[in-house]
Scaffold this motif. Structure first.
Motif, mmCIF file in Angstrom:
data_model
loop_
_atom_site.group_PDB
_atom_site.id
_atom_site.type_symbol
_atom_site.label_atom_id
_atom_site.label_comp_id
_atom_site.label_asym_id
_atom_site.label_seq_id
_atom_site.Cartn_x
_atom_site.Cartn_y
_atom_site.Cartn_z
ATOM 1 N N LEU A 31 -20.939 -15.777 -17.992
ATOM 2 C CA LEU A 31 -21.989 -16.048 -17.849
ATOM 3 C C LEU A 31 -22.646 -14.759 -19.265
ATOM 4 N N PHE A 63 -22.179 -21.921 -21.794
ATOM 5 C CA PHE A 63 -21.982 -21.381 -20.755
ATOM 6 C C PHE A 63 -22.549 -22.779 -19.768
ATOM 7 N N THR A 66 -19.044 -23.067 -17.755
ATOM 8 C CA THR A 66 -18.325 -22.122 -17.221
ATOM 9 C C THR A 66 -19.452 -22.138 -15.621
ATOM 10 N N THR A 67 -21.096 -23.043 -15.879
ATOM 11 C CA THR A 67 -21.491 -22.834 -14.897
ATOM 12 C C THR A 67 -21.246 -24.058 -13.786
ATOM 13 N N CYS A 71 -20.334 -23.409 -9.680
ATOM 14 C CA CYS A 71 -20.623 -24.975 -9.100
ATOM 15 C C CYS A 71 -19.419 -25.314 -8.423
#
Length: 157
Positions: A31, A63, A66-67, A71
């Motif tokens: 990130l 990004f 991956t986020t 989560c």
């Protein structure tokens, strides 16, 4: 070399365990480096929109992906299902390939704009793009390492 207990687990961790196990801890540098590529490419002047557009797409896509994965893993949505280890491998393989292509294109673009002589107006663009190249290759490295260890986890599940 024997693997530590954190890398030999077959299940994906949940909660804060994601931030303490390898390779899942690599979400953080992925990130950071990906965000830096995104920022540097977005802030530079774009003489060649086609090349920079792909780099921007890859950095934003990876990004966000991956986020979302981070989560979902922290929320324990996977529920210990082995199909999530397959998803993990596919996502990191895709990100590694995308970032490798973006890093190579960004390096080519940066080399092309240098042209041997750097006037002050081009120097700023050049420096931002050099930084973007470095961070793109670092992001690629993080995704490749994560992919390799995700493959090992997938194989052992």
């Amino acid at each position: 070399v024997p693997m530590s207990s954190a890398t030999s687990t077959t299940a994906l961790p949940s909660g804060l365990g994601v931030l303490t196990t390898f390779p899942d801890v690599l979400f953080i540098p992925e990130l950071i480096f990906g965000g830096l590529v995104w920022i540097l490419v977005a802030s530079s002047k774009v003489p060649d929109a086609m090349l920079q557009g792909w780099v921007m797409f890859v950095s934003v896509f990876c990004f966000v992906m991956t986020t979302i994965l981070l989560c979902l893993y922290m929320g324990g949505v996977h529920g210990g299902s082995s199909s999530w280890t397959t998803l993990d491998v596919i996502c990191h393989e895709t990100a590694a390939l995308f970032y490798l292509s973006a890093a190579v294109l960004e390096a080519y673009f940066t080399y092309a704009i240098s042209g041997g002589t750097l006037v002050p107006a081009i120097m700023t663009i050049y420096q931002e793009n050099v930084a973007a190249v470095v961070f793109a290759f670092l992001a690629t490295l993080m995704y490749v390492i994560h992919k390799v260890f995700s493959l090992l986890r997938w194989k052992s599940s």
